[in-house]
Scaffold this active site. Sequence first.
Site, PDB file in Angstrom:
ATOM      1  N   LYS A  15       7.361 -17.094  32.180  1.00 32.16           N
ATOM      2  CA  LYS A  15       7.034 -15.681  32.334  1.00 32.16           C
ATOM      3  C   LYS A  15       6.478 -15.387  33.737  1.00 32.16           C
ATOM      4  O   LYS A  15       6.187 -16.304  34.499  1.00 32.16           O
ATOM      5  CB  LYS A  15       6.014 -15.288  31.258  1.00 32.16           C
ATOM      6  N   TYR A  55      13.064  -8.383  23.063  1.00 33.93           N
ATOM      7  CA  TYR A  55      11.895  -8.186  22.204  1.00 33.93           C
ATOM      8  C   TYR A  55      12.156  -7.197  21.064  1.00 33.93           C
ATOM      9  O   TYR A  55      11.214  -6.653  20.479  1.00 33.93           O
ATOM     10  CB  TYR A  55      10.708  -7.699  23.044  1.00 33.93           C
ATOM     11  N   ARG A  92       8.659 -25.718  21.117  1.00 37.46           N
ATOM     12  CA  ARG A  92       7.470 -25.022  20.617  1.00 37.46           C
ATOM     13  C   ARG A  92       6.254 -25.957  20.572  1.00 37.46           C
ATOM     14  O   ARG A  92       5.131 -25.539  20.846  1.00 37.46           O
ATOM     15  CB  ARG A  92       7.723 -24.425  19.235  1.00 37.46           C
ATOM     16  N   ASN A 119       0.592 -15.802  28.675  1.00 39.31           N
ATOM     17  CA  ASN A 119       0.528 -17.179  28.174  1.00 39.31           C
ATOM     18  C   ASN A 119       1.630 -18.078  28.735  1.00 39.31           C
ATOM     19  O   ASN A 119       1.997 -19.066  28.120  1.00 39.31           O
ATOM     20  CB  ASN A 119       0.495 -17.194  26.644  1.00 39.31           C
ATOM     21  N   HIS A 122       7.753 -18.492  27.188  1.00 37.90           N
ATOM     22  CA  HIS A 122       8.351 -18.110  25.911  1.00 37.90           C
ATOM     23  C   HIS A 122       9.284 -19.232  25.496  1.00 37.90           C
ATOM     24  O   HIS A 122      10.027 -19.773  26.308  1.00 37.90           O
ATOM     25  CB  HIS A 122       9.167 -16.816  26.061  1.00 37.90           C
ATOM     26  N   GLU A 133      19.017 -15.378  21.707  1.00 38.40           N
ATOM     27  CA  GLU A 133      18.459 -15.260  23.049  1.00 38.40           C
ATOM     28  C   GLU A 133      19.379 -15.869  24.104  1.00 38.40           C
ATOM     29  O   GLU A 133      19.518 -15.312  25.198  1.00 38.40           O
ATOM     30  CB  GLU A 133      17.076 -15.901  23.087  1.00 38.40           C
TER      31      GLU A 133
END
Length: 142
Positions: A15, A55, A92, A119, A122, A133
């Site tokens: 990000k 999103y 993840r 954070n 993604h 995605e």
Amino acid sequence: MLGCIVVDRTLVIVKPDGVERRLIGQIVGRLEAKGLRVVAAELRTLDAATAEVHYAEHVGRSYYDGLVSFITRGPVLIVVVEGPAETWKVVRTIVGATNPLEAAPGTIRGDLASDLRENLVHGSDSAESAQREIAIFFPRLA
């Protein structure tokens, strides 16, 4: 089929805060150190339309506008990584909990992030999300 290796792909986005903080190398390095292979990558600034598609599942939630605003504020690195079955789960785990304050030490967010909204990274949250995605950002790979 004995000896058959299942190859799976998932999407990762470094990000704007990760790019701004010059953490691209560390983030991608952690993925590669785990044995994942980068098969596509592009540094670009997302437009609002693309961010809204990405999103879409969050439309109507109180934080939606902030998500779109944040992800479009500057360049992001969009990466497709390849690995064994359920690569999205591997990613993840490496990334850590969404809230960096709850992320385990040794994870990207646990070691490098401190803010829920910013954070750093993604990672697709399911095989279905990964397919959707990847199709958004790298349609030739879908």
